[in-house]
Motif scaffolding. Structure first.
Motif, short mmCIF file in Angstrom:
data_model
loop_
_atom_site.label_atom_id
_atom_site.label_comp_id
_atom_site.label_asym_id
_atom_site.label_seq_id
_atom_site.Cartn_x
_atom_site.Cartn_y
_atom_site.Cartn_z
N ILE A 129 0.84 -1.20 0.00
CA ILE A 129 0.00 0.00 0.00
C ILE A 129 0.88 1.25 0.00
O ILE A 129 1.83 1.36 0.76
CB ILE A 129 -0.93 0.00 1.23
CG1 ILE A 129 -1.87 -1.21 1.17
CG2 ILE A 129 -1.73 1.30 1.31
CD1 ILE A 129 -2.74 -1.36 2.39
N GLY A 130 0.52 2.19 -0.88
CA GLY A 130 1.25 3.45 -0.95
C GLY A 130 2.37 3.47 -1.96
O GLY A 130 2.94 4.54 -2.23
N TYR A 131 2.72 2.32 -2.53
CA TYR A 131 3.83 2.25 -3.48
C TYR A 131 3.35 2.11 -4.93
O TYR A 131 4.16 2.16 -5.84
CB TYR A 131 4.75 1.07 -3.15
CG TYR A 131 5.68 1.32 -1.99
CD1 TYR A 131 6.98 1.78 -2.20
CD2 TYR A 131 5.28 1.08 -0.69
CE1 TYR A 131 7.85 2.00 -1.14
CE2 TYR A 131 6.14 1.30 0.38
CZ TYR A 131 7.41 1.76 0.15
OH TYR A 131 8.27 1.98 1.21
N GLY A 132 2.05 1.89 -5.15
CA GLY A 132 1.56 1.67 -6.50
C GLY A 132 2.20 0.45 -7.13
O GLY A 132 2.49 -0.54 -6.46
N ASN A 133 2.43 0.51 -8.44
CA ASN A 133 3.16 -0.56 -9.12
C ASN A 133 4.63 -0.46 -8.73
O ASN A 133 5.29 0.55 -9.00
CB ASN A 133 3.01 -0.46 -10.63
CG ASN A 133 1.62 -0.83 -11.09
OD1 ASN A 133 1.06 -1.84 -10.64
ND2 ASN A 133 1.03 -0.03 -11.96
N LEU A 134 5.15 -1.52 -8.12
CA LEU A 134 6.46 -1.47 -7.48
C LEU A 134 7.38 -2.55 -8.01
O LEU A 134 6.95 -3.69 -8.25
CB LEU A 134 6.28 -1.63 -5.96
CG LEU A 134 7.54 -1.80 -5.11
CD1 LEU A 134 8.33 -0.49 -5.06
CD2 LEU A 134 7.16 -2.23 -3.68
N SER B 299 1.74 7.75 -11.60
CA SER B 299 1.36 8.52 -10.42
C SER B 299 0.41 7.70 -9.57
O SER B 299 -0.16 6.71 -10.02
CB SER B 299 0.71 9.85 -10.82
OG SER B 299 -0.46 9.62 -11.59
N VAL B 300 0.26 8.12 -8.31
CA VAL B 300 -0.69 7.50 -7.39
C VAL B 300 -1.75 8.53 -7.05
O VAL B 300 -1.42 9.63 -6.59
CB VAL B 300 0.02 7.00 -6.11
CG1 VAL B 300 -0.99 6.47 -5.12
CG2 VAL B 300 1.04 5.92 -6.45
N GLY B 301 -3.03 8.20 -7.28
CA GLY B 301 -4.11 9.14 -7.01
C GLY B 301 -4.07 10.31 -7.97
O GLY B 301 -3.81 10.16 -9.17
N ASP B 302 -4.30 11.50 -7.44
CA ASP B 302 -4.32 12.70 -8.27
C ASP B 302 -3.00 13.46 -8.23
O ASP B 302 -2.92 14.61 -8.67
CB ASP B 302 -5.46 13.62 -7.83
CG ASP B 302 -5.35 14.00 -6.35
OD1 ASP B 302 -4.45 13.47 -5.67
OD2 ASP B 302 -6.18 14.80 -5.88
N LYS B 303 -1.93 12.82 -7.73
CA LYS B 303 -0.64 13.48 -7.66
C LYS B 303 0.02 13.48 -9.04
O LYS B 303 -0.24 12.60 -9.86
CB LYS B 303 0.27 12.77 -6.65
CG LYS B 303 -0.25 12.82 -5.22
CD LYS B 303 0.70 12.10 -4.27
CE LYS B 303 0.20 12.17 -2.84
NZ LYS B 303 1.11 11.46 -1.90
N PRO B 304 0.90 14.44 -9.31
CA PRO B 304 1.61 14.44 -10.60
C PRO B 304 2.54 13.24 -10.68
O PRO B 304 2.95 12.70 -9.66
CB PRO B 304 2.38 15.77 -10.58
CG PRO B 304 2.49 16.13 -9.13
CD PRO B 304 1.25 15.60 -8.47
#
Length: 277
Positions: free
Chosen positions: A206-211, A249-254
């Motif tokens: 969680i929090g790393y996206g595709n890792l 990106s993760v969520g709406d972050k750049p």
């Protein structure tokens, strides 16, 4: 005539008794409490890391667990008596601390010695009487071009390089960010920072996206998060500069690349290892 009236009276009495029984049954059904219904058992929640143990979830690897819990994967393997290639299964409970009940690794086998005991007299006599075996010529070594060296070398020194050349968006913090965030363009190529072997490729943390997690030796790992696409699989050997993912990106972050270096399981500042630019 009397017999007929007696028969009709008897039939009427039977009907009255039957009607009374039916009324009593209906009354009992109306006043009886409904049967108790037991609620279905609650769904089992996946086990979370506790102070002493962790239950392996589907998609976990020993390396991804070590990154999540800031533990050296070699230490985690030793505590749980897990030998290379460090296979684990869902539902397996891993101890996080060495205890008196933790299984111990089997003792190392003693190395062979160059000194042999002299043979007994009977053995020497038997050897002298036995025919001399024919000498088989040794097979010549394979030509250099027939040998493909492994990219992953546990003993070789590590030469680090930047995985992506965008501006630094966020630096390392001991009590916060466990790596650095590098500004990227969506879909930009992410390259591995040094020779190594892919030990995790997925989105289970969680929090790393595709890792992607790469093992460089028994001391160092590197991690590459927030990717839009992964280009390598677990077990792949990768050379420094080889594309392993595409930034996202993760969520709406750049779009940014989250990059970590772990030394013996602990996050360290990548800027202390990457070349200046």
């Amino acid at each position: 005539m009397f017999a007929r009236n007696h028969s009709d009276s008897r039939a009427g009495l039977q009907r009255a008794l039957l009607a009374g029984c039916c009324a009593a049954l209906l009354s009992a059904c109306a006043t009886s409490p409904p049967p108790k219904r037991h609620p279905p058992p609650a769904a089992r929640q996946p086990a979370a890391p506790s102070g002493d143990s962790y239950v392996v979830q589907r998609g976990d690897t020993l390396y991804s667990i070590a990154v999540r819990l800031d533990i050296n994967f070699k230490t985690l393997a030793r505590i749980n008596n897990i030998a290379p290639p460090y296979r684990i299964v869902a539902g397996q409970r891993l101890s996080l601390h060495q205890t008196e009940t933790s299984p111990a690794l089997p003792p190392a086998r003693p190395a062979a010695t160059d000194h042999a005991a002299p043979p007994s007299q009977a053995t020497a006599t038997a050897l002298a009487a036995s025919p001399t075996p024919a000498v088989t010529p040794a097979k010549p070594p394979a030509a250099a071009e027939d040998t493909i060296p492994s990219i992953y070398d546990n003993q070789a020194p590590i030469t680090w390089r930047w995985p992506l050349f965008g501006p630094l968006a966020r630096g390392f913090q001991d009590d916060g960010n466990k790596g650095i965030d590098i500004t990227a363009h969506d879909g930009e190529t992410v390259a591995v920072a040094a020779n190594g072997k892919v030990v995790y490729s997925g989105q289970g943390l969680i929090g790393y996206g595709n890792l992607v997690i790469v093992k460089h030796n028994d001391t160092y790992l590197s991690a590459y998060g927030n990717n839009s696409r992964l280009l390598v699989q677990e077990g792949d050997e990768v050379a420094a500069g080889q594309p392993i993912a595409e930034a996202g990106s993760v969520g709406d972050k750049p779009p940014t690349l989250h990059f970590e270096i772990r030394q013996a399981g602990k996050p360290v500042d990548p800027l202390d290892y990457l070349p200046r630019r």
